[in-house]
Design a protein around this motif. Structure first.
Motif, short mmCIF file in Angstrom:
data_model
loop_
_atom_site.label_atom_id
_atom_site.label_comp_id
_atom_site.label_asym_id
_atom_site.label_seq_id
_atom_site.Cartn_x
_atom_site.Cartn_y
_atom_site.Cartn_z
N THR A 36 -24.76 -80.62 9.40
CA THR A 36 -26.09 -81.01 9.91
C THR A 36 -27.12 -80.24 9.12
OG1 THR A 36 -25.20 -81.41 12.13
CG2 THR A 36 -27.59 -81.10 11.93
N VAL A 38 -31.37 -79.77 8.13
CA VAL A 38 -32.77 -80.03 8.43
C VAL A 38 -33.60 -79.70 7.19
CG1 VAL A 38 -34.74 -79.43 9.88
CG2 VAL A 38 -32.45 -79.57 10.89
N TYR A 77 -39.95 -82.97 10.25
CA TYR A 77 -38.68 -82.66 9.61
C TYR A 77 -37.83 -83.92 9.45
CZ TYR A 77 -40.21 -78.25 11.68
OH TYR A 77 -40.96 -77.17 12.07
N LYS A 79 -33.75 -84.73 9.58
CA LYS A 79 -32.45 -84.17 9.97
C LYS A 79 -31.36 -85.15 9.57
CE LYS A 79 -29.97 -82.52 14.10
NZ LYS A 79 -30.08 -82.30 15.56
#
Length: 300
Positions: A36, A38, A77, A79
């Motif tokens: 994951t 960001v 952002y 992600k």
């Protein structure tokens, strides 16, 4: 320095950024590694593939499952949630057929070419027939081959290469100065004290007892049907007990640096006598720095 590359469906680089935060999770018991990431928000084309580098070292390559745009008072952002390329084998069903006396070179050439996945070639023969039933995934075929030939499971390396066995001979050593925390967990709830198997006598009269639970109060029994045609054998009961013993002891170590390369490695920890293996890895990076959490379990 960490760097993240995002690619579109045609393989073109659409983004290269230093991440604001990222996590990479790996486990011997889960076929797919995951990540994951960001990044600062920018208008990009849709992402299809991701590569994560630590300096010049590729530590993760995978397919993007989710692309999330976040807008709030602290900033905007992007992600990305991704899985290793093993996801392509898990997500695709195979054409029903029968495969006779196949090798890993044959399987790799037949099933991995369309996914552009590299693999370690070899001529070890699967003795007999793999029946590809309706609904079986490509991963299921490779898992059956690897279990029969190597007593292991296929793994995808951080660089995106399929290996047919996860039996790793490498080792790392952690001294008291190389980690910031250590947690030792003795999990009595995992231990199985006895397995009873039903043989052709139709009674559960074949008893396997766990030597590690003898003279303790642990009482946790399992029953298996080992009569003709069930494909259950005494070694299944022995493996059940052995695996319960392996899973009954766990050490979590946190280190202030990147250790994403060592999944499956044997691990020596100062002051701990147990033979341990790196069973899970959780690597994280954010504005405070980086750390790697290792889950160590007993190994054979």
């Amino acid at each position: 320095m960490l760097g993240v590359y995002i690619f579109d469906d045609k393989g073109n680089i659409i983004c290269f950024e230093k991440p604001l935060s990222l996590t990479i999770d790996m486990s011997l018991s889960v076929p797919c590694d995951s990540a994951t990431v960001v990044l600062p928000y920018k208008e990009y084309a849709d992402g299809a593939e991701i590569k994560i580098y630590n300096e010049s070292d590729l530590i993760f390559v995978g397919v993007i499952d989710e692309e999330i745009s976040i807008f709030n008072t602290t900033g905007n952002y992007k992600k990305y949630v991704a899985r290793s390329k093993m996801a392509l084998l898990l997500d695709n069903q195979a054409y029903p057929t029968e495969l006779n006396n196949v090798t890993r070179t044959y399987l790799g050439n037949k099933y991995l070419k369309d996914f552009s996945i590299d693999f370690d070639k070899g001529e070890e023969v699967y003795p007999g027939k793999i029946t590809v039933d309706n609904g079986m995934t490509v991963y299921d075929i490779f898992a059956e081959y690897c279990d029969k030939v190597f007593s292991s499971l296929p793994r995808m390396t951080p660089k995106g290469k399929l290996i047919f066995h996860s039996n790793i001979d490498s080792e790392i050593t952690l001294s008291n100065l190389s980690y910031t925390s250590l947690t030792e967990n003795k999990k009595r709830c995992e231990k199985i004290s006895k397995v009873s198997l039903m043989t052709n006598s139709r009674f559960y009269d074949y008893i396997i007892e766990n030597k590690e639970t003898k003279d303790t109060s642990i009482c946790r029994e399992r029953f298996l049907d080992a009569s003709v045609g069930k494909n259950i054998y005494p070694e299944n009961g022995e493996n059940l007990i052995e695996n319960s013993n392996l899973n009954s002891y766990e050490v979590q170590v946190t280190c202030p640096y990147n250790l994403t390369y060592c999944l499956g490695y044997k691990c020596k920890v100062e002051s701990i006598a147990e033979k341990l293996q790196v069973a899970e890895i959780e690597y994280s990076y954010n504005s405070k720095g980086e750390e790697t959490k290792l889950i160590l379990r007993r190994c054979k």
